[in-house]
Design a protein around this motif. Structure first.
Motif, PDB file in Angstrom:
ATOM      1  N   GLN A  83     -18.368  -2.796  22.411  1.00 17.72           N
ATOM      2  CA  GLN A  83     -18.616  -1.443  22.923  1.00 17.72           C
ATOM      3  C   GLN A  83     -17.345  -0.601  22.886  1.00 17.72           C
ATOM      4  O   GLN A  83     -17.393   0.603  22.602  1.00 17.72           O
ATOM      5  N   ALA A  84     -16.200  -1.214  23.130  1.00 19.67           N
ATOM      6  CA  ALA A  84     -14.934  -0.478  23.107  1.00 19.67           C
ATOM      7  C   ALA A  84     -14.651   0.085  21.728  1.00 19.67           C
ATOM      8  O   ALA A  84     -13.924   1.081  21.590  1.00 19.67           O
ATOM      9  N   MET A  85     -15.220  -0.523  20.692  1.00 23.69           N
ATOM     10  CA  MET A  85     -15.010  -0.066  19.316  1.00 23.69           C
ATOM     11  C   MET A  85     -15.705   1.272  19.047  1.00 23.69           C
ATOM     12  O   MET A  85     -15.354   1.984  18.106  1.00 23.69           O
ATOM     13  N   GLN A  86     -16.671   1.649  19.871  1.00 28.04           N
ATOM     14  CA  GLN A  86     -17.404   2.902  19.664  1.00 28.04           C
ATOM     15  C   GLN A  86     -16.603   4.083  20.230  1.00 28.04           C
ATOM     16  O   GLN A  86     -16.171   4.043  21.375  1.00 28.04           O
ATOM     17  N   PRO A  87     -16.382   5.145  19.442  1.00 27.26           N
ATOM     18  CA  PRO A  87     -15.577   6.285  19.925  1.00 27.26           C
ATOM     19  C   PRO A  87     -16.217   6.980  21.120  1.00 27.26           C
ATOM     20  O   PRO A  87     -17.441   6.999  21.272  1.00 27.26           O
ATOM     21  N   ASN A  88     -15.359   7.545  21.963  1.00 25.04           N
ATOM     22  CA  ASN A  88     -15.815   8.283  23.142  1.00 25.04           C
ATOM     23  C   ASN A  88     -15.854   9.779  22.839  1.00 25.04           C
ATOM     24  O   ASN A  88     -14.911  10.328  22.276  1.00 25.04           O
ATOM     25  N   LEU A  89     -16.944  10.422  23.230  1.00 33.20           N
ATOM     26  CA  LEU A  89     -17.096  11.864  23.062  1.00 33.20           C
ATOM     27  C   LEU A  89     -17.031  12.536  24.425  1.00 33.20           C
ATOM     28  O   LEU A  89     -17.763  12.165  25.353  1.00 33.20           O
ATOM     29  N   VAL A  90     -16.127  13.534  24.553  1.00 29.00           N
ATOM     30  CA  VAL A  90     -16.044  14.354  25.760  1.00 29.00           C
ATOM     31  C   VAL A  90     -15.924  15.814  25.326  1.00 29.00           C
ATOM     32  O   VAL A  90     -16.307  16.164  24.207  1.00 29.00           O
ATOM     33  N   GLN A  91     -15.415  16.686  26.191  1.00 27.57           N
ATOM     34  CA  GLN A  91     -15.356  18.109  25.847  1.00 27.57           C
ATOM     35  C   GLN A  91     -14.100  18.752  26.408  1.00 27.57           C
ATOM     36  O   GLN A  91     -13.487  18.245  27.355  1.00 27.57           O
ATOM     37  N   THR A  92     -13.732  19.886  25.822  1.00 24.43           N
ATOM     38  CA  THR A  92     -12.622  20.676  26.350  1.00 24.43           C
ATOM     39  C   THR A  92     -13.145  21.599  27.449  1.00 24.43           C
ATOM     40  O   THR A  92     -14.354  21.688  27.686  1.00 24.43           O
ATOM     41  N   LEU A  93     -12.233  22.300  28.103  1.00 22.46           N
ATOM     42  CA  LEU A  93     -12.647  23.277  29.116  1.00 22.46           C
ATOM     43  C   LEU A  93     -13.544  24.355  28.520  1.00 22.46           C
ATOM     44  O   LEU A  93     -14.344  24.964  29.231  1.00 22.46           O
ATOM     45  N   GLU A  94     -13.423  24.592  27.203  1.00 21.77           N
ATOM     46  CA  GLU A  94     -14.250  25.598  26.530  1.00 21.77           C
ATOM     47  C   GLU A  94     -15.463  24.966  25.858  1.00 21.77           C
ATOM     48  O   GLU A  94     -16.091  25.569  24.995  1.00 21.77           O
TER      49      GLU A  94
ATOM     50  N   GLY B  95      -3.253  23.040  31.893  1.00 26.29           N
ATOM     51  CA  GLY B  95      -3.605  24.450  32.049  1.00 26.29           C
ATOM     52  C   GLY B  95      -5.024  24.722  31.591  1.00 26.29           C
ATOM     53  O   GLY B  95      -5.963  24.001  31.929  1.00 26.29           O
ATOM     54  N   GLN B  96      -5.177  25.775  30.757  1.00 26.10           N
ATOM     55  CA  GLN B  96      -6.497  26.142  30.239  1.00 26.10           C
ATOM     56  C   GLN B  96      -6.826  25.403  28.937  1.00 26.10           C
ATOM     57  O   GLN B  96      -7.851  25.692  28.315  1.00 26.10           O
ATOM     58  N   SER B  97      -5.983  24.455  28.546  1.00 25.98           N
ATOM     59  CA  SER B  97      -6.220  23.673  27.318  1.00 25.98           C
ATOM     60  C   SER B  97      -6.259  22.189  27.677  1.00 25.98           C
ATOM     61  O   SER B  97      -5.320  21.440  27.453  1.00 25.98           O
ATOM     62  N   GLN B  98      -7.371  21.798  28.288  1.00 27.79           N
ATOM     63  CA  GLN B  98      -7.540  20.424  28.742  1.00 27.79           C
ATOM     64  C   GLN B  98      -8.839  19.831  28.220  1.00 27.79           C
ATOM     65  O   GLN B  98      -9.791  20.544  27.898  1.00 27.79           O
ATOM     66  N   VAL B  99      -8.846  18.504  28.193  1.00 29.37           N
ATOM     67  CA  VAL B  99     -10.074  17.760  27.953  1.00 29.37           C
ATOM     68  C   VAL B  99     -10.569  17.259  29.303  1.00 29.37           C
ATOM     69  O   VAL B  99      -9.792  16.812  30.141  1.00 29.37           O
ATOM     70  N   VAL B 100     -11.877  17.367  29.521  1.00 26.47           N
ATOM     71  CA  VAL B 100     -12.461  16.936  30.795  1.00 26.47           C
ATOM     72  C   VAL B 100     -13.593  15.922  30.513  1.00 26.47           C
ATOM     73  O   VAL B 100     -14.166  15.933  29.430  1.00 26.47           O
ATOM     74  N   PRO B 101     -13.876  15.033  31.481  1.00 26.05           N
ATOM     75  CA  PRO B 101     -13.385  14.952  32.853  1.00 26.05           C
ATOM     76  C   PRO B 101     -11.971  14.381  32.922  1.00 26.05           C
ATOM     77  O   PRO B 101     -11.733  13.237  32.512  1.00 26.05           O
ATOM     78  N   MET B 102     -11.057  15.156  33.448  1.00 27.56           N
ATOM     79  CA  MET B 102      -9.646  14.803  33.460  1.00 27.56           C
ATOM     80  C   MET B 102      -9.372  13.548  34.296  1.00 27.56           C
ATOM     81  O   MET B 102      -8.629  12.664  33.878  1.00 27.56           O
ATOM     82  N   GLU B 103      -9.973  13.448  35.479  1.00 30.92           N
ATOM     83  CA  GLU B 103      -9.732  12.283  36.335  1.00 30.92           C
ATOM     84  C   GLU B 103     -10.184  11.007  35.653  1.00 30.92           C
ATOM     85  O   GLU B 103      -9.466  10.011  35.624  1.00 30.92           O
ATOM     86  N   ASP B 104     -11.396  11.020  35.087  1.00 25.33           N
ATOM     87  CA  ASP B 104     -11.922   9.821  34.419  1.00 25.33           C
ATOM     88  C   ASP B 104     -11.048   9.434  33.231  1.00 25.33           C
ATOM     89  O   ASP B 104     -10.719   8.263  33.023  1.00 25.33           O
TER      90      ASP B 104
ATOM     91  N   ALA C 181      -1.971  29.203  29.408  1.00 23.45           N
ATOM     92  CA  ALA C 181      -2.417  30.233  30.353  1.00 23.45           C
ATOM     93  C   ALA C 181      -3.722  30.898  29.943  1.00 23.45           C
ATOM     94  O   ALA C 181      -4.540  31.265  30.791  1.00 23.45           O
ATOM     95  N   LYS C 182      -3.950  31.029  28.609  1.00 24.77           N
ATOM     96  CA  LYS C 182      -5.068  31.845  28.136  1.00 24.77           C
ATOM     97  C   LYS C 182      -6.121  31.077  27.347  1.00 24.77           C
ATOM     98  O   LYS C 182      -7.097  31.683  26.877  1.00 24.77           O
ATOM     99  N   GLY C 183      -5.956  29.783  27.178  1.00 26.56           N
ATOM    100  CA  GLY C 183      -6.923  29.025  26.389  1.00 26.56           C
ATOM    101  C   GLY C 183      -6.921  29.452  24.933  1.00 26.56           C
ATOM    102  O   GLY C 183      -5.888  29.828  24.370  1.00 26.56           O
ATOM    103  N   SER C 184      -8.093  29.452  24.313  1.00 28.73           N
ATOM    104  CA  SER C 184      -8.200  29.748  22.875  1.00 28.73           C
ATOM    105  C   SER C 184      -7.680  31.128  22.521  1.00 28.73           C
ATOM    106  O   SER C 184      -7.138  31.351  21.436  1.00 28.73           O
ATOM    107  N   GLU C 185      -7.825  32.080  23.436  1.00 30.00           N
ATOM    108  CA  GLU C 185      -7.377  33.446  23.163  1.00 30.00           C
ATOM    109  C   GLU C 185      -5.871  33.494  22.913  1.00 30.00           C
ATOM    110  O   GLU C 185      -5.388  34.348  22.155  1.00 30.00           O
ATOM    111  N   GLY C 186      -5.136  32.578  23.540  1.00 26.11           N
ATOM    112  CA  GLY C 186      -3.690  32.597  23.421  1.00 26.11           C
ATOM    113  C   GLY C 186      -3.132  31.824  22.237  1.00 26.11           C
ATOM    114  O   GLY C 186      -1.911  31.759  22.065  1.00 26.11           O
ATOM    115  N   ILE C 187      -4.015  31.279  21.404  1.00 24.85           N
ATOM    116  CA  ILE C 187      -3.528  30.459  20.292  1.00 24.85           C
ATOM    117  C   ILE C 187      -4.230  30.810  18.971  1.00 24.85           C
ATOM    118  O   ILE C 187      -4.106  30.103  17.977  1.00 24.85           O
ATOM    119  N   LYS C 188      -4.924  31.929  18.957  1.00 24.99           N
ATOM    120  CA  LYS C 188      -5.646  32.324  17.735  1.00 24.99           C
ATOM    121  C   LYS C 188      -4.703  32.571  16.564  1.00 24.99           C
ATOM    122  O   LYS C 188      -5.056  32.300  15.406  1.00 24.99           O
TER     123      LYS C 188
END
Length: 555
Positions: free
Chosen positions: A249-260, A111-120, A409-416
């Motif tokens: 290289q696999a030992m190095q953490p991966n940084l990505v982002q949320t939808l927000e 929903g609105q609480s995902q980490v992207v890029p989702m496919e990758d 459904a609401k992302g961060s607004e729905g879990i404050k």
């Protein structure tokens, strides 16, 4: 709109901007395209003297086909904490291709609480799993090669304890005969494959502190035994150095982002019912140096994931969690209360109340670790106010609080509301974390303690060969290791059909394995598979590239 369609519309920022939020200079990010990067070992080492932020665990009730949304809640809570002004990072595991193309689906939230890029994230990502598979199988190849060229170490080929792996569900490879075809191909023997996420190499990568620790642990892997039953290690095969090179290289953490556009560390992925089910120690400890709050998750229900997070990961890494979120849903409570999946859309307050026994047992168990807990009710549109209130009332009777969350459904607004409650628990300073058992407890007693305290079994069933093996490992110096319980995720028992909070059962132990490199004893209970099979209708049947060149069918 499906999760993948929502993810596709994400307004992603360049990964350097996400790194800036945590104070990671761009020169210490190794980019994989524009939206994901690895963090340099040099930068991680520079953080050692910094104080740690607050660690929050997200766990859940026993999973049901109705779905609980633990990762979705983890991502949503991270966004929610950022929305109320707390500098927060999320730490989750990488997805295995096996569940992706099998039945469970992806591991990026929803929903609105995902980490992207989702496919990758749900496919090849940054290649970590491929590196782990290659390193694992390099050792397997070198082991067979050593035996072929004279077997200087006098390995008993009947006692080889190391299987091969691949990151796919393939029941045909569970048990095989290898080295067929004549003298040139070696000595025929029985062997088999596990899924990559069950590999000891995966567990090692997720528990190692740095590259030196990684290489030492790889060398400690037991590959087999001689006729006198003395162990042969990966370092004896001289494979540990090359394996570490493949994993550098696999030992190095991966940084990505949320939808927000909030930072998320996605690194490692040991299975929770076979291995310890947490993201890497390196990712978690790095995030704790860079953020005020770190939200992480442990696989499956709290009886597996949370117990192993506390008793294995936190014990070995010196982590001190300060709050726990226990995820539950109205739908899952109804299933635990006897309602069939097709009838979950109909209001049934009595079934919700009956199903809350499972939730209550998990809450009781979490208290034993000394970390305050709050229940997060992951909202579905079919939930009624009366059903939600039934859970809230039950949890209040247990001396805790349940908070309704609408992050899907609401992302961060729905879990404050949940975010504020977590801050309240953390700042209340009531956490006094302690593992369930001490290091010096005998191995069999550790198993009994988990069985009785967490699974609520009356006793364990283990034949003399298993008891003798545990005693032998104690004599060999492994008695101080924690135990990693391998059982079904669907029940407190070893019977996946027994929902709720069953009591008066026994825990049958089928096998024990020494993971000397990872640093734990694996205790296999009941019918648990280290190489899953595909379901009758695998998810892979619905995954394809559409006319626009985009991926369809991923969850």
């Amino acid at each position: 709109m499906s999760d993948i369609e929502i993810a596709r519309k994400a307004n992603k920022k360049p990964i350097q901007e996400i790194g800036d939020k945590l104070g990671i200079p761009s020169e210490h990010l190794l980019p994989f395209g524009h939206d994901k990067a690895k963090i340099s070992e040099e930068f991680i080492k520079s953080l050692e003297s910094k104080p740690n932020g607050h660690l929050v665990l997200v766990t859940a009730i026993n999973p049901t086909p109705a779905g609980e949304g633990k990762t979705t809640t983890t991502v949503g809570l991270g966004d929610g904490l950022n929305a109320i002004g707390k500098k927060t990072a999320i730490c989750i595991r990488e997805a295995s291709l096996g569940p992706n193309f099998g039945m469970k689906g992806g591991a990026a939230g929803g929903g609105q609480s995902q980490v992207v890029p989702m496919e990758d994230m749900n496919l090849h990502f940054t290649g970590d799993f491929h590196a782990i598979t290659s390193a694992h199988n390099l050792l397997a190849a070198m082991l067979d090669n050593h035996i072929y060229w004279g077997n200087e170490l006098e390995i008993d080929i009947r006692r080889i304890a190391y299987r091969r792996v691949m990151d796919m569900n393939d029941r045909a490879l569970r048990q095989i005969v290898c080295n067929l075809g004549g003298v040139a191909n070696g000595f025929p023997r029985e062997a088999g494959f596990d899924i990559t996420v069950a590999s000891e190499v995966m567990a090692i990568l997720c528990l190692a502190k740095d590259l030196r620790d990684l290489e030492k642990r790889l060398g400690d892997i037991i590959v087999g035994y001689r006729r006198d039953k003395s162990a042969v290690y990966a370092r004896d095969i001289k494979a540990d150095g090359a394996m570490a090179v493949l994993l550098q290289q696999a030992m190095q953490p991966n940084l990505v982002q949320t939808l927000e556009n909030n930072p998320a560390f996605v690194h490692g992925g040991p299975f929770a019912n076979i291995a310890h089910g947490c993201n890497s120690v390196v990712a978690t400890t790095t995030a704790l140096k860079l953020a005020d709050y770190v939200v992480t998750e442990a696989g499956f229900g709290a009886d597996l994931g949370a117990e192993k997070f506390f008793d294995i990961k936190c014990r070995k890494a010196g982590l001190k969690p300060e709050a726990v979120v226990l995820v539950a849903t109205v739908r899952a409570m109804k299933m635990n209360g006897g309602v069939k999946k097709d009838d979950l859309g109909t209001e049934n307050v009595d079934a919700v109340r009956n199903g809350c026994a499972n939730l209550g047992q998990h809450l009781e168990n979490l208290k034993k670790f000394g970390v305050p807990a709050v229940v997060g009710i992951n909202h579905f549109v079919s939930d009624t106010d009366a059903e939600v209130q039934a859970i809230k009332d039950f949890v209040a009777e247990q001396g805790a609080e349940a908070v309704l969350c609408k992050h899907w459904a609401k992302g961060s607004e729905g879990i404050k509301d949940l975010a504020n409650k977590v801050v309240e628990l953390v700042e209340g300073g009531k956490a006094d974390f302690k593992p369930l058992y001490p290091d010096d407890m005998p191995l069999l007693k550790k198993v009994e303690t988990i069985a009785k305290e967490i699974y609520r079994a009356d006793d364990i069933v283990a034949d003399s060969s298993i008891r003798n093996q545990l005693k032998q490992w104690e004599e060999d110096g492994y008695g101080n290791l924690p135990v990693c319980m391998a059982k079904t995720q669907y029940s407190f028992t070893t019977d996946p059909t027994r929902r709720g909070a069953p009591r008066g059962h026994s825990l049958p132990i089928r096998e024990v394995r020494l993971s000397a490199g990872a640093g734990f004893i694996v205790v296999i209970c009941g019918e648990i598979m280290t190489m899953p099979g595909l379901p009758r209708k695998p998810s892979a049947e619905n995954i394809r590239i559409n006319e626009e060149g985009l991926i369809d069918g991923l969850f």
